[in-house]
Design an enzyme around this catalytic site. Sequence first.
Site, PDB file in Angstrom:
ATOM      1  N   GLU A 150     -36.721  -0.746  31.195  1.00  0.00           N
ATOM      2  CA  GLU A 150     -36.127   0.520  30.851  1.00  0.00           C
ATOM      3  C   GLU A 150     -35.905   0.415  29.667  1.00  0.00           C
ATOM      4  OE1 GLU A 150     -32.015   2.620  32.018  1.00  0.00           O
ATOM      5  OE2 GLU A 150     -32.574   0.893  32.974  1.00  0.00           O
ATOM      6  N   LYS A 197     -42.352  13.439  22.317  1.00  0.00           N
ATOM      7  CA  LYS A 197     -43.313  13.191  21.179  1.00  0.00           C
ATOM      8  C   LYS A 197     -44.042  11.937  21.380  1.00  0.00           C
ATOM      9  CE  LYS A 197     -40.579  14.463  17.458  1.00  0.00           C
ATOM     10  NZ  LYS A 197     -40.310  14.406  15.970  1.00  0.00           N
ATOM     11  N   TYR A 212     -38.620  11.254  23.001  1.00  0.00           N
ATOM     12  CA  TYR A 212     -39.474  10.712  24.204  1.00  0.00           C
ATOM     13  C   TYR A 212     -40.669  11.565  24.459  1.00  0.00           C
ATOM     14  CZ  TYR A 212     -34.834   8.313  24.163  1.00  0.00           C
ATOM     15  OH  TYR A 212     -33.862   7.494  24.078  1.00  0.00           O
ATOM     16  N   GLN A 239     -29.327   9.588  10.807  1.00  0.00           N
ATOM     17  CA  GLN A 239     -30.360  10.199  12.386  1.00  0.00           C
ATOM     18  C   GLN A 239     -30.748  11.429  11.774  1.00  0.00           C
ATOM     19  OE1 GLN A 239     -27.098  10.665  15.339  1.00  0.00           O
ATOM     20  NE2 GLN A 239     -27.119   8.498  15.892  1.00  0.00           N
ATOM     21  N   THR A 287     -38.171   8.154  16.601  1.00  0.00           N
ATOM     22  CA  THR A 287     -39.493   8.261  16.941  1.00  0.00           C
ATOM     23  C   THR A 287     -40.401   7.109  16.509  1.00  0.00           C
ATOM     24  OG1 THR A 287     -39.450  10.726  16.939  1.00  0.00           O
ATOM     25  CG2 THR A 287     -41.570   9.605  17.114  1.00  0.00           C
TER      26      THR A 287
END
Length: 167
Positions: free
Chosen positions: A79, A131, A129, A89, A95
């Site tokens: 996980e 991307k 996620y 941010q 990413t």
Amino acid sequence: MNIRFLTEEDLQIRIQWMNDPKVYKSMHFEVPVHLENTYKWFFDAKNNKSRVDMVFEEDGLLVAMGGLTNIIHDINKAELYIFVNPKIQQKGIGTSATKLLCQYGFEILNLNKIYLATNEDNFAARRVYEKCGFSLEGVLRQEYKTEDGTLLSRMYYGLLKGELLNE
């Protein structure tokens, strides 16, 4: 961007970020996060073979932290969690860090699958996620309660080895 293991010296910054509403509102842990508990967690986690905790640096500065937890070696899955310095941010750091962490998981840990859960209202994380190539695998409806009492769903994403997008 560079990736390395979390060290004891990183814990003070980790606590600051985790106690920032921009971070904890999308993560599921109790606040405030305290130094004493974090040191205990760190030393327990260091000896736990079912997790790795990492930091991400750019130009010598910490920009994100994340890890792979619940590693199950016999089926090669883990996980993913990640959070970005709340002051910087929305600049593509999430990413880049997610891709590096997934590469580490697939290439170094020989994982076959990396999965995660995120809040339905965390649109920035969901974009990151997607991307990176993660697929939405399911939705747990009305799974958690916000501070104002609204029930929201959790989105479960998965990424198999070979599906990571490099853009």
